[in-house]
Design a protein around this motif. Structure first.
Motif, PDB file in Angstrom:
ATOM      1  N   GLN A  84      -4.350 -14.077 -38.924  1.00  0.00           N
ATOM      2  CA  GLN A  84      -5.518 -14.861 -38.094  1.00  0.00           C
ATOM      3  C   GLN A  84      -5.043 -14.750 -36.421  1.00  0.00           C
ATOM      4  OE1 GLN A  84      -5.565 -18.976 -39.156  1.00  0.00           O
ATOM      5  NE2 GLN A  84      -6.964 -18.570 -41.115  1.00  0.00           N
ATOM      6  N   VAL A  85      -6.198 -14.830 -35.938  1.00  0.00           N
ATOM      7  CA  VAL A  85      -6.193 -14.714 -34.580  1.00  0.00           C
ATOM      8  C   VAL A  85      -5.877 -16.187 -33.715  1.00  0.00           C
ATOM      9  CG1 VAL A  85      -8.353 -14.949 -34.127  1.00  0.00           C
ATOM     10  CG2 VAL A  85      -7.229 -13.819 -32.329  1.00  0.00           C
ATOM     11  N   GLN A  86      -4.985 -16.128 -32.783  1.00  0.00           N
ATOM     12  CA  GLN A  86      -4.781 -17.534 -32.107  1.00  0.00           C
ATOM     13  C   GLN A  86      -5.810 -17.345 -30.667  1.00  0.00           C
ATOM     14  OE1 GLN A  86      -1.869 -15.566 -33.086  1.00  0.00           O
ATOM     15  NE2 GLN A  86      -1.958 -16.483 -35.095  1.00  0.00           N
ATOM     16  N   LEU A  87      -6.326 -18.665 -30.635  1.00  0.00           N
ATOM     17  CA  LEU A  87      -7.270 -18.746 -29.564  1.00  0.00           C
ATOM     18  C   LEU A  87      -6.809 -19.756 -28.489  1.00  0.00           C
ATOM     19  CD1 LEU A  87     -10.233 -18.899 -31.784  1.00  0.00           C
ATOM     20  CD2 LEU A  87      -9.532 -16.765 -30.655  1.00  0.00           C
ATOM     21  N   VAL A  88      -6.984 -19.595 -27.231  1.00  0.00           N
ATOM     22  CA  VAL A  88      -6.854 -20.556 -26.259  1.00  0.00           C
ATOM     23  C   VAL A  88      -8.002 -20.574 -25.279  1.00  0.00           C
ATOM     24  CG1 VAL A  88      -5.078 -21.052 -24.131  1.00  0.00           C
ATOM     25  CG2 VAL A  88      -4.280 -19.869 -26.306  1.00  0.00           C
ATOM     26  N   GLU A  89      -8.389 -21.779 -24.947  1.00  0.00           N
ATOM     27  CA  GLU A  89      -9.524 -21.939 -23.958  1.00  0.00           C
ATOM     28  C   GLU A  89      -9.160 -22.527 -22.725  1.00  0.00           C
ATOM     29  OE1 GLU A  89     -10.944 -23.518 -28.154  1.00  0.00           O
ATOM     30  OE2 GLU A  89      -9.123 -23.712 -26.822  1.00  0.00           O
ATOM     31  N   SER A  90      -9.901 -22.148 -21.661  1.00  0.00           N
ATOM     32  CA  SER A  90      -9.616 -22.452 -20.299  1.00  0.00           C
ATOM     33  C   SER A  90     -10.901 -22.629 -19.515  1.00  0.00           C
ATOM     34  CB  SER A  90      -8.521 -21.702 -19.539  1.00  0.00           C
ATOM     35  OG  SER A  90      -9.074 -20.494 -19.646  1.00  0.00           O
ATOM     36  N   ALA A 127     -11.206  -5.542 -24.065  1.00  0.00           N
ATOM     37  CA  ALA A 127     -10.243  -4.705 -23.504  1.00  0.00           C
ATOM     38  C   ALA A 127      -9.377  -5.920 -23.131  1.00  0.00           C
ATOM     39  CB  ALA A 127     -10.623  -3.985 -22.299  1.00  0.00           C
ATOM     40  N   LYS A 128      -9.897  -7.361 -22.800  1.00  0.00           N
ATOM     41  CA  LYS A 128      -8.944  -8.368 -22.502  1.00  0.00           C
ATOM     42  C   LYS A 128      -9.085  -9.262 -23.602  1.00  0.00           C
ATOM     43  CE  LYS A 128     -10.303  -7.864 -17.395  1.00  0.00           C
ATOM     44  NZ  LYS A 128     -10.811  -8.821 -16.179  1.00  0.00           N
ATOM     45  N   ASN A 129      -9.295  -9.027 -24.557  1.00  0.00           N
ATOM     46  CA  ASN A 129      -9.577 -10.013 -25.697  1.00  0.00           C
ATOM     47  C   ASN A 129     -10.015 -11.524 -25.240  1.00  0.00           C
ATOM     48  OD1 ASN A 129      -8.762  -8.057 -27.483  1.00  0.00           O
ATOM     49  ND2 ASN A 129      -6.466  -8.630 -27.397  1.00  0.00           N
ATOM     50  N   THR A 130     -11.009 -11.367 -24.349  1.00  0.00           N
ATOM     51  CA  THR A 130     -11.569 -12.625 -23.936  1.00  0.00           C
ATOM     52  C   THR A 130     -13.134 -12.847 -24.100  1.00  0.00           C
ATOM     53  OG1 THR A 130      -9.755 -12.587 -22.354  1.00  0.00           O
ATOM     54  CG2 THR A 130     -11.542 -14.130 -21.883  1.00  0.00           C
ATOM     55  N   VAL A 131     -13.503 -13.888 -24.639  1.00  0.00           N
ATOM     56  CA  VAL A 131     -14.947 -14.300 -24.619  1.00  0.00           C
ATOM     57  C   VAL A 131     -15.182 -15.632 -23.486  1.00  0.00           C
ATOM     58  CG1 VAL A 131     -16.533 -15.222 -26.055  1.00  0.00           C
ATOM     59  CG2 VAL A 131     -15.131 -13.536 -27.323  1.00  0.00           C
ATOM     60  N   TYR A 132     -16.568 -15.260 -22.968  1.00  0.00           N
ATOM     61  CA  TYR A 132     -16.573 -16.200 -21.849  1.00  0.00           C
ATOM     62  C   TYR A 132     -17.859 -17.006 -22.209  1.00  0.00           C
ATOM     63  CZ  TYR A 132     -13.400 -12.970 -19.378  1.00  0.00           C
ATOM     64  OH  TYR A 132     -12.591 -12.167 -18.954  1.00  0.00           O
ATOM     65  N   LEU A 133     -17.828 -18.181 -21.612  1.00  0.00           N
ATOM     66  CA  LEU A 133     -19.292 -19.029 -22.070  1.00  0.00           C
ATOM     67  C   LEU A 133     -19.589 -19.290 -20.178  1.00  0.00           C
ATOM     68  CD1 LEU A 133     -21.264 -20.131 -23.740  1.00  0.00           C
ATOM     69  CD2 LEU A 133     -19.926 -22.197 -23.568  1.00  0.00           C
ATOM     70  N   GLN A 134     -20.460 -18.842 -20.091  1.00  0.00           N
ATOM     71  CA  GLN A 134     -21.087 -19.053 -18.678  1.00  0.00           C
ATOM     72  C   GLN A 134     -21.903 -20.135 -18.649  1.00  0.00           C
ATOM     73  OE1 GLN A 134     -20.282 -17.953 -15.222  1.00  0.00           O
ATOM     74  NE2 GLN A 134     -21.666 -19.599 -14.618  1.00  0.00           N
ATOM     75  N   MET A 135     -21.658 -21.345 -18.092  1.00  0.00           N
ATOM     76  CA  MET A 135     -22.764 -22.415 -18.299  1.00  0.00           C
ATOM     77  C   MET A 135     -23.447 -22.757 -16.982  1.00  0.00           C
ATOM     78  SD  MET A 135     -20.443 -24.861 -20.891  1.00  0.00           S
ATOM     79  CE  MET A 135     -18.982 -25.295 -19.378  1.00  0.00           C
ATOM     80  N   ASN A 136     -24.482 -22.806 -16.874  1.00  0.00           N
ATOM     81  CA  ASN A 136     -25.318 -23.062 -15.591  1.00  0.00           C
ATOM     82  C   ASN A 136     -26.393 -24.339 -15.927  1.00  0.00           C
ATOM     83  OD1 ASN A 136     -24.027 -20.822 -14.474  1.00  0.00           O
ATOM     84  ND2 ASN A 136     -25.900 -19.564 -15.196  1.00  0.00           N
TER      85      ASN A 136
END
Length: 127
Positions: free
Chosen positions: A1-7, A75-84
């Motif tokens: 499984q993949v480990q996930l860390v939010e910030s 490439a950065k193994n990162t997903v973003y959530l832009q909240m406006n």
């Protein structure tokens, strides 16, 4: 499984913006669908958005459509959530989740659809 860390969570005034990040480790994201959920105090966990492995397909809850944008950088193994245009009712702990898939579907909206979960990041929107 993949480990996930939010910030990226924090306190913002109504109408403001925040960008959340969900970084993966352990495995690459390349064949995973990643989703964002949120949970407010005393409420059930709620689906927010998903994105497929290529980033070419996304799916949003009606409550955030037009205000939130999900994107990914494999490439950065990162997903973003832009909240406006944040509203007080967007206040919640935001949690990312991932599931391995075959294909390009992004229509996974239930908690049981995802195998890996992060710990969450708090978003507070003041009125």
């Amino acid at each position: 499984q993949v480990q996930l860390v939010e910030s990226g969570g924090g306190l913002v005034q109504a109408g403001g913006s925040l960008r959340l990040s969900c970084a993966a480790s352990g495995r690459t994201y390349s064949n995973y669908v990643v989703g964002w959920f949120r949970q407010a105090p005393g409420k059930e966990r709620q689906f927010v958005a998903t994105i497929n492995w290529s980033g070419g397909s996304t799916y949003y809850a009606d409550s955030v459509k037009g205000r939130f944008t999900i994107s990914r950088d494999n490439a950065k193994n990162t997903v973003y959530l832009q909240m406006n245009s944040l509203k007080p009712e967007d206040t919640a702990v935001y949690i990312c989740a991932a599931r391995r898939v075959i294909g390009t579907s992004v229509y996974y909206t239930g908690e049981t659809d995802f195998a890996s979960w992060g710990q969450g990041t708090q978003v507070t929107v003041s009125s």
